[in-house]
Scaffold this motif. Structure first.
Motif, PDB file in Angstrom:
ATOM      1  N   THR A 161     -28.735  18.777  53.959  1.00 23.20           N
ATOM      2  CA  THR A 161     -27.501  18.832  54.743  1.00 23.20           C
ATOM      3  C   THR A 161     -26.989  17.425  55.045  1.00 23.20           C
ATOM      4  OG1 THR A 161     -28.203  20.938  55.725  1.00 23.20           O
ATOM      5  CG2 THR A 161     -26.479  19.714  56.876  1.00 23.20           C
ATOM      6  N   LEU A 162     -27.915  16.505  55.307  1.00 25.57           N
ATOM      7  CA  LEU A 162     -27.531  15.125  55.585  1.00 25.57           C
ATOM      8  C   LEU A 162     -27.100  14.377  54.326  1.00 25.57           C
ATOM      9  CD1 LEU A 162     -30.406  14.174  58.052  1.00 25.57           C
ATOM     10  CD2 LEU A 162     -27.977  14.261  58.622  1.00 25.57           C
ATOM     11  N   TYR A 163     -27.772  14.667  53.202  1.00 27.41           N
ATOM     12  CA  TYR A 163     -27.533  13.932  51.946  1.00 27.41           C
ATOM     13  C   TYR A 163     -27.312  14.936  50.815  1.00 27.41           C
ATOM     14  CZ  TYR A 163     -29.800  10.675  55.094  1.00 27.41           C
ATOM     15  OH  TYR A 163     -30.128   9.938  56.209  1.00 27.41           O
ATOM     16  N   PRO A 164     -26.184  15.649  50.838  1.00 30.38           N
ATOM     17  CA  PRO A 164     -25.971  16.768  49.911  1.00 30.38           C
ATOM     18  C   PRO A 164     -26.020  16.349  48.446  1.00 30.38           C
ATOM     19  CG  PRO A 164     -23.948  16.219  51.118  1.00 30.38           C
ATOM     20  CD  PRO A 164     -25.048  15.471  51.771  1.00 30.38           C
ATOM     21  N   GLY A 165     -26.706  17.186  47.657  1.00 26.78           N
ATOM     22  CA  GLY A 165     -26.776  16.974  46.225  1.00 26.78           C
ATOM     23  C   GLY A 165     -27.720  15.879  45.784  1.00 26.78           C
ATOM     24  N   ARG A 166     -28.580  15.386  46.700  1.00 25.27           N
ATOM     25  CA  ARG A 166     -29.424  14.241  46.353  1.00 25.27           C
ATOM     26  C   ARG A 166     -30.914  14.453  46.642  1.00 25.27           C
ATOM     27  NH1 ARG A 166     -27.884   9.310  49.403  1.00 25.27           N
ATOM     28  NH2 ARG A 166     -29.433   8.414  47.994  1.00 25.27           N
ATOM     29  N   ILE A 167     -31.297  15.625  47.123  1.00 21.08           N
ATOM     30  CA  ILE A 167     -32.669  15.836  47.580  1.00 21.08           C
ATOM     31  C   ILE A 167     -33.449  16.719  46.609  1.00 21.08           C
ATOM     32  CG2 ILE A 167     -34.116  16.747  49.440  1.00 21.08           C
ATOM     33  CD1 ILE A 167     -32.545  14.185  50.155  1.00 21.08           C
ATOM     34  N   ASP A 168     -34.653  16.274  46.254  1.00 20.98           N
ATOM     35  CA  ASP A 168     -35.584  17.047  45.432  1.00 20.98           C
ATOM     36  C   ASP A 168     -36.803  17.425  46.264  1.00 20.98           C
ATOM     37  OD1 ASP A 168     -34.085  16.692  43.055  1.00 20.98           O
ATOM     38  OD2 ASP A 168     -35.119  14.805  42.602  1.00 20.98           O
ATOM     39  N   LEU A 169     -37.337  18.613  46.003  1.00 22.30           N
ATOM     40  CA  LEU A 169     -38.544  19.068  46.692  1.00 22.30           C
ATOM     41  C   LEU A 169     -39.625  19.356  45.652  1.00 22.30           C
ATOM     42  CD1 LEU A 169     -40.288  20.058  48.992  1.00 22.30           C
ATOM     43  CD2 LEU A 169     -38.924  22.174  49.074  1.00 22.30           C
ATOM     44  N   GLY A 170     -40.534  18.389  45.474  1.00 15.60           N
ATOM     45  CA  GLY A 170     -41.679  18.581  44.596  1.00 15.60           C
ATOM     46  C   GLY A 170     -42.857  19.079  45.410  1.00 15.60           C
ATOM     47  N   LEU A 171     -43.549  20.094  44.890  1.00 19.34           N
ATOM     48  CA  LEU A 171     -44.633  20.738  45.626  1.00 19.34           C
ATOM     49  C   LEU A 171     -45.955  20.611  44.886  1.00 19.34           C
ATOM     50  CD1 LEU A 171     -42.862  24.108  46.525  1.00 19.34           C
ATOM     51  CD2 LEU A 171     -43.171  22.135  48.032  1.00 19.34           C
ATOM     52  N   GLY A 172     -47.010  20.269  45.628  1.00 18.80           N
ATOM     53  CA  GLY A 172     -48.354  20.245  45.083  1.00 18.80           C
ATOM     54  C   GLY A 172     -49.229  21.241  45.797  1.00 18.80           C
TER      55      GLY A 172
END
Length: 340
Positions: A105-116
């Motif tokens: 929401t703060l940085y739209p279109g720029r965030i990735d969520l990698g999960l381990g």
């Protein structure tokens, strides 16, 4: 494996920053260096900037990963910023959804969520993080599905909602160093990142498993594979080899069970390790590329030829900040991302 070959210039390059704490320096210095590096690689054509969740490690400052993602995203403007990764067993999926919903929401279109699916630490620290180790990692597929559900379109009737989070398009990557996450990522049609920068042995097997099991999804129509590598680049092979001694010493300490801040480079590793330790470090660092631009270009192209990955994510364990910047700049030039 795709029959079409890729050139180094065809694939994306990205940064994995462990946010190392340097000997004689503080975590505050590490954060300052991380933002400076992110601003530089953004200008040099890098695709994304990921940080990894580790805990109780004196040499790594990225424990509060989502907080740092906000710091880096806030200080840059176009590069994607994310986690490589968030260790899902340490967190309730709802909390992760809320944190990354806030970031997106703060940085739209720029965030990735990698999960381990590993804790990213030792068992005692894992207990301190979670309080309960039952089922740790074994319920990873269920936790991934729960997390995905929180980003689904808004459902006012849902008893539990991620606010912010619901309805947001946040790419979720599965990370792994074995075939488990490779197979799961393929079945779910998700992008997959392999941790070959420190666990290289199953890279080719995991890539094959991922591609063989891939099912098109709402996220991806074709498999998308990323591989982690280490690069220490300098103007000469000799200087690169000297700089790489910091990386060798860091991994030697991992093998010895002694986590310490990153040490300055030394002239030679002779006398620093015995034969078995040297072999163990070299096995862990199999996909580590050290040298001048000419040396690296050929070696990296061979890596791309052998793996046909879509993207490489580069860790650079260099003590001196200016030398670390220069290493990433050299890579951008030989990969055709930055004009010389």
């Amino acid at each position: 494996m795709s029959s079409a070959t890729k050139n180094l210039s065809d694939i994306r390059i990205s940064v994995l920053d462990l946010v190392p704490i340097l000997s004689g320096k503080t975590p505050a210095d590490s954060f300052k260096n991380a933002l400076d590096l992110a601003r530089h690689v953004e200008q040099w054509g890098y695709e994304r900037y990921w940080m990894a969740e580790h805990h109780n490690m004196p040499g790594i400052a990225s424990s509060a990963t989502s907080v740092l993602i906000g710091y880096i995203a806030g200080g840059t403007s176009t590069i994607r910023v994310g986690s490589g990764g968030i260790m899902l067993p340490n967190h309730a999926p709802l909390v992760v959804a809320e944190q990354f919903g806030t970031l997106e929401t703060l940085y739209p279109g720029r965030i990735d969520l990698g999960l381990g699916r590993a804790p990213g630490t030792d068992q005692v620290t894992a207990m301190a993080l979670r309080r309960d180790l039952r089922g740790a990692g074994e319920d990873f597929p269920e936790n991934v599905a729960e997390l995905q559900s929180y980003f689904a379109p808004r459902d006012a009737s849902a008893r539990v909602r991620a606010v912010p989070g619901e309805g947001l398009d946040i790419p979720i990557w599965l990370l792994g160093s074995s075939t488990f996450s490779a197979q799961l990522a393929g079945i779910l049609g998700m992008p997959f990142a392999f941790a070959s920068h420190f666990a290289p042995s199953l890279l080719h097997t995991a890539l094959k498993v991922y591609r063989d099991h891939f099912q098109p999804s709402e996220y991806l129509q074709e498999p998308y594979a990323l591989a982690g590598i280490n690069i220490v680049a300098a103007d000469t092979d000799e200087e690169a080899q000297r700089l790489a001694t910091s990386l060798y010493m860091s991994f030697l300490n991992v093998i010895r069970g002694k986590a310490t801040p990153m040490k300055p480079p030394i002239e030679s590793m002779e006398g620093q390790w015995d034969g078995s330790e040297k072999y163990a470090v070299q096995q862990m660092l199999r996909y580590t590329f050290i040298g001048s631009p000419n040396t690296l270009q050929a070696e990296l192209q061979t890596f791309v030829d052998e793996t046909q990955v879509d993207e490489v994510m580069v860790a650079s364990g260099i003590y001196d900040h200016a030398a670390r910047l220069h290493s990433y700049e050299i890579l951008a030039e030989i990969a055709g991302k930055k004009k010389q």
